[in-house]
Design an enzyme around this catalytic site. Structure first.
Site, PDB file in Angstrom:
ATOM      1  N   THR A  72       0.847  -1.198   0.000  1.00 34.31           N
ATOM      2  CA  THR A  72       0.000   0.000   0.000  1.00 34.31           C
ATOM      3  C   THR A  72       0.882   1.248   0.000  1.00 34.31           C
ATOM      4  O   THR A  72       0.630   2.203  -0.743  1.00 34.31           O
ATOM      5  CB  THR A  72      -0.907  -0.012   1.250  1.00 34.31           C
ATOM      6  OG1 THR A  72      -1.782  -1.130   1.144  1.00 34.31           O
ATOM      7  CG2 THR A  72      -1.704   1.262   1.393  1.00 34.31           C
ATOM      8  N   ASN A 145      -6.410  -9.531  -7.712  1.00 29.82           N
ATOM      9  CA  ASN A 145      -6.509 -10.247  -6.436  1.00 29.82           C
ATOM     10  C   ASN A 145      -7.837 -10.979  -6.249  1.00 29.82           C
ATOM     11  O   ASN A 145      -7.904 -11.944  -5.500  1.00 29.82           O
ATOM     12  CB  ASN A 145      -6.266  -9.281  -5.264  1.00 29.82           C
ATOM     13  CG  ASN A 145      -6.965  -7.958  -5.421  1.00 29.82           C
ATOM     14  OD1 ASN A 145      -6.798  -7.277  -6.432  1.00 29.82           O
ATOM     15  ND2 ASN A 145      -7.756  -7.581  -4.455  1.00 29.82           N
ATOM     16  N   GLN A 173       0.171  -9.648  -6.402  1.00 31.93           N
ATOM     17  CA  GLN A 173      -0.393 -10.999  -6.477  1.00 31.93           C
ATOM     18  C   GLN A 173       0.402 -11.910  -7.404  1.00 31.93           C
ATOM     19  O   GLN A 173       0.191 -13.126  -7.409  1.00 31.93           O
ATOM     20  CB  GLN A 173      -1.869 -10.953  -6.908  1.00 31.93           C
ATOM     21  CG  GLN A 173      -2.790 -10.302  -5.882  1.00 31.93           C
ATOM     22  CD  GLN A 173      -2.961 -11.125  -4.600  1.00 31.93           C
ATOM     23  OE1 GLN A 173      -2.594 -12.311  -4.540  1.00 31.93           O
ATOM     24  NE2 GLN A 173      -3.504 -10.508  -3.563  1.00 31.93           N
ATOM     25  N   ALA A 194       5.602  -9.248   0.407  1.00 36.32           N
ATOM     26  CA  ALA A 194       6.050 -10.589   0.798  1.00 36.32           C
ATOM     27  C   ALA A 194       4.918 -11.474   1.314  1.00 36.32           C
ATOM     28  O   ALA A 194       4.996 -12.701   1.234  1.00 36.32           O
ATOM     29  CB  ALA A 194       7.125 -10.472   1.882  1.00 36.32           C
ATOM     30  N   HIS A 195       3.844 -10.874   1.816  1.00 36.17           N
ATOM     31  CA  HIS A 195       2.936 -11.683   2.639  1.00 36.17           C
ATOM     32  C   HIS A 195       1.857 -12.459   1.893  1.00 36.17           C
ATOM     33  O   HIS A 195       1.071 -13.174   2.508  1.00 36.17           O
ATOM     34  CB  HIS A 195       2.327 -10.838   3.766  1.00 36.17           C
ATOM     35  CG  HIS A 195       1.249  -9.883   3.375  1.00 36.17           C
ATOM     36  ND1 HIS A 195      -0.080 -10.154   3.593  1.00 36.17           N
ATOM     37  CD2 HIS A 195       1.289  -8.660   2.815  1.00 36.17           C
ATOM     38  CE1 HIS A 195      -0.805  -9.121   3.195  1.00 36.17           C
ATOM     39  NE2 HIS A 195       0.002  -8.199   2.716  1.00 36.17           N
ATOM     40  N   THR A 231      13.144   3.505  10.091  1.00 30.57           N
ATOM     41  CA  THR A 231      14.041   2.379  10.379  1.00 30.57           C
ATOM     42  C   THR A 231      13.532   1.105   9.696  1.00 30.57           C
ATOM     43  O   THR A 231      12.353   0.764   9.808  1.00 30.57           O
ATOM     44  CB  THR A 231      14.136   2.174  11.904  1.00 30.57           C
ATOM     45  OG1 THR A 231      14.557   3.417  12.474  1.00 30.57           O
ATOM     46  CG2 THR A 231      15.125   1.086  12.274  1.00 30.57           C
ATOM     47  N   CYS A 318     -13.509  -6.703   0.808  1.00 32.74           N
ATOM     48  CA  CYS A 318     -13.947  -6.994   2.171  1.00 32.74           C
ATOM     49  C   CYS A 318     -13.021  -6.272   3.146  1.00 32.74           C
ATOM     50  O   CYS A 318     -12.707  -6.775   4.201  1.00 32.74           O
ATOM     51  CB  CYS A 318     -13.862  -8.504   2.355  1.00 32.74           C
ATOM     52  SG  CYS A 318     -14.820  -9.155   3.677  1.00 32.74           S
TER      53      CYS A 318
HETATM   54  N1  PLP Z   1      -2.124  -4.698  -4.268  1.00 34.46           N
HETATM   55  C1  PLP Z   1      -2.797  -5.842  -4.403  1.00 34.46           C
HETATM   56  C2  PLP Z   1      -3.061  -6.379  -5.760  1.00 34.46           C
HETATM   57  C3  PLP Z   1      -3.238  -6.542  -3.273  1.00 34.46           C
HETATM   58  O1  PLP Z   1      -3.911  -7.687  -3.427  1.00 34.46           O
HETATM   59  C4  PLP Z   1      -2.968  -6.001  -2.006  1.00 34.46           C
HETATM   60  C5  PLP Z   1      -3.474  -6.685  -0.792  1.00 34.46           C
HETATM   61  O2  PLP Z   1      -4.497  -7.348  -0.824  1.00 34.46           O
HETATM   62  C6  PLP Z   1      -2.245  -4.808  -1.915  1.00 34.46           C
HETATM   63  C7  PLP Z   1      -1.843  -4.179  -3.074  1.00 34.46           C
HETATM   64  C8  PLP Z   1      -1.930  -4.150  -0.622  1.00 34.46           C
HETATM   65  O3  PLP Z   1      -1.089  -4.920   0.136  1.00 34.46           O
HETATM   66  P1  PLP Z   1      -0.819  -4.537   1.675  1.00 34.46           P
HETATM   67  O4  PLP Z   1      -2.153  -4.558   2.347  1.00 34.46           O
HETATM   68  O5  PLP Z   1       0.064  -5.580   2.113  1.00 34.46           O
HETATM   69  O6  PLP Z   1      -0.274  -3.189   1.696  1.00 34.46           O
END
Ligand code: PLP
Length: 372
Positions: A72, A145, A173, A194-195, A231, A318
């Site tokens: 984000t 996504n 994604q 990464a997540h 940091t 959501c």
């Molecule tokens: N971009 C896409 C395509 C995503 O699917 C997401 C999270 O769902 C994000 C950006 C944002 O990621 P984060 O919430 O880790 O900042």
């Protein structure tokens, strides 16, 4: 108690044990990479190692990788800090692109998508001709996504070529599910996280192409070569580096999940031929399925699956914990009544055949109950 089943990897994924191992040593020590003492230097070395790993995984220069605290944040940096005459974002972008574009004080335009969920490149060309100005910014994601539909980023790049466009791609994604190459995509900036593929939350990256960096969004200390103050999160960055180092294996592992996804979709279509799978005729991420249970609202489905120990999400955005209207399905021209019955199932590294069996059995139970 049967094991709970997690099938919401596109929201976030469980941490891979290997990534966790990489993080552990950094959690108990002081790790400020700006400090000149030994602990600081060790943290710096870990970050620079990860920077090279991330850069290599997307064929970029290490000097062009800036670590952020989230995707984000990276998206905000590109959209807010690039000096553009107008902004063009696809109608199916994540909220961190869409909402930011709408808040900017320069003209912004939505690029439509086809019924199959792919960005309409001809419409983009037309928009750029009419409203581009001298320095337009275009942002198109690598894969959606909600539907998993892979976007024609190279075609977008070709449409942008002659118009001095700054081209951004949110590849969140795609990372770890597709091979990502900043040079062949031809984009000026790439957002990674990464997540979604077994790494920790709290780390993202902005990777720049030949154009070089955009100004920092966060100013303060001189971290990340003055391109992102704050940091650095060494543990998370080191784990991100591990994922990048193994990106090839992760992509193969993800490709293998396509068999499970396809099996699930076939079985559901056998149970309910009127069920609809969005973006099915397009190329999709191997792990994602956005499908309807005819006549059964997503909120009802979510509750049912949760009670049966299965965690999925609504096809609709959501973000606030409520099931809202999906801007992605709306952009694809899906009637709201049908879109309200859409569920997103996203598989990942921990998904097994047994998980899919349980999901399909549970899906059938609810469907038959609603029919009777
Ligand atoms: N971009 C896409 C395509 C995503 O699917 C997401 C999270 O769902 C994000 C950006 C944002 O990621 P984060 O919430 O880790 O900042």
């Amino acid at each position: 108690m049967p094991e709970r089943i997690y099938l919401d990897y596109n929201a976030t994924s469980p941490l891979r044990p290997d990534a966790r191992e990489v993080m552990l040593p950094w959690l108990g020590v002081p790790a400020n990479a700006s400090s000149t003492h030994q602990s600081g230097r060790a943290a710096r070395a870990a970050i620079e190692k990860a920077r090279v790993q991330v850069a290599k995984s997307v064929k970029a220069e290490a000097a062009n990788v800036v670590f952020t605290a989230s995707a984000t944040e990276a998206n905000n940096q590109v959209l807010r800090m690039t000096e553009a005459s107008a902004v063009f974002v696809s109608a199916i972008e994540h909220a961190s692109v869409l909402n930011v574009a709408q808040s900017l004080k320069i003209p912004h335009f939505l690029i439509p998508v086809t019924a199959q969920g792919e960005v309409d490149v001809a419409a983009l060309t037309d928009l750029l001709d009419r409203h581009g100005g001298d320095r337009p910014l275009v942002s198109v994601m690598l894969a959606n996504n909600e539907t998993g539909v892979i976007q024609p980023v190279q075609k977008v790049m070709k449409a942008c070529r002659r118009r001095s466009v700054f081209l951004h791609c949110d590849a969140v994604q795609g990372f770890g599910k597709l091979s990502v190459d900043i040079r062949s995509l031809g984009v000026d900036a790439l957002t990674l996280s990464a997540h979604k593929t077994g790494g920790p939350v709290g780390v993202g990256a902005l990777v720049f192409g030949a154009c070089g960096p955009v100004p920092p969004l966060l100013t303060g200390g001189g971290q990340e070569s003055n391109r992102r103050a704050g940091t650095e999160n060494v543990a998370a960055i080191a784990a991100f580096g591990w994922l990048a180092e193994h990106a090839g294996d992760l992509v193969k592992e993800s490709a293998d999940k396509a068999t499970l996804r396809e099996g699930m979709e076939q079985r559901i279509l056998f149970i309910a031929p009127e069920a609809r799978i969005f973006g099915m005729e397009s190329e999709r991420l191997p792990n994602t399925s956005c499908l309807t249970m005819p006549g059964v609202e997503a909120a009802t489905q979510l509750m049912h699956f949760d009670l049966e120990g299965i965690e999925v999400s609504a096809g609709s955005a959501c973000t606030s914990g409520k099931v809202g209207k999906s801007h992605v399905l709306a952009a694809m021209g899906i009637p709201e009544k049908e879109a309200r019955c859409a569920l997103r199932v996203s598989l990942g590294w921990g998904t097994t055949e047994e998980h899919i069996d349980r999901l399909v059995e549970s899906w059938e139970r609810l469907f038959r109950k609603k029919q009777s």
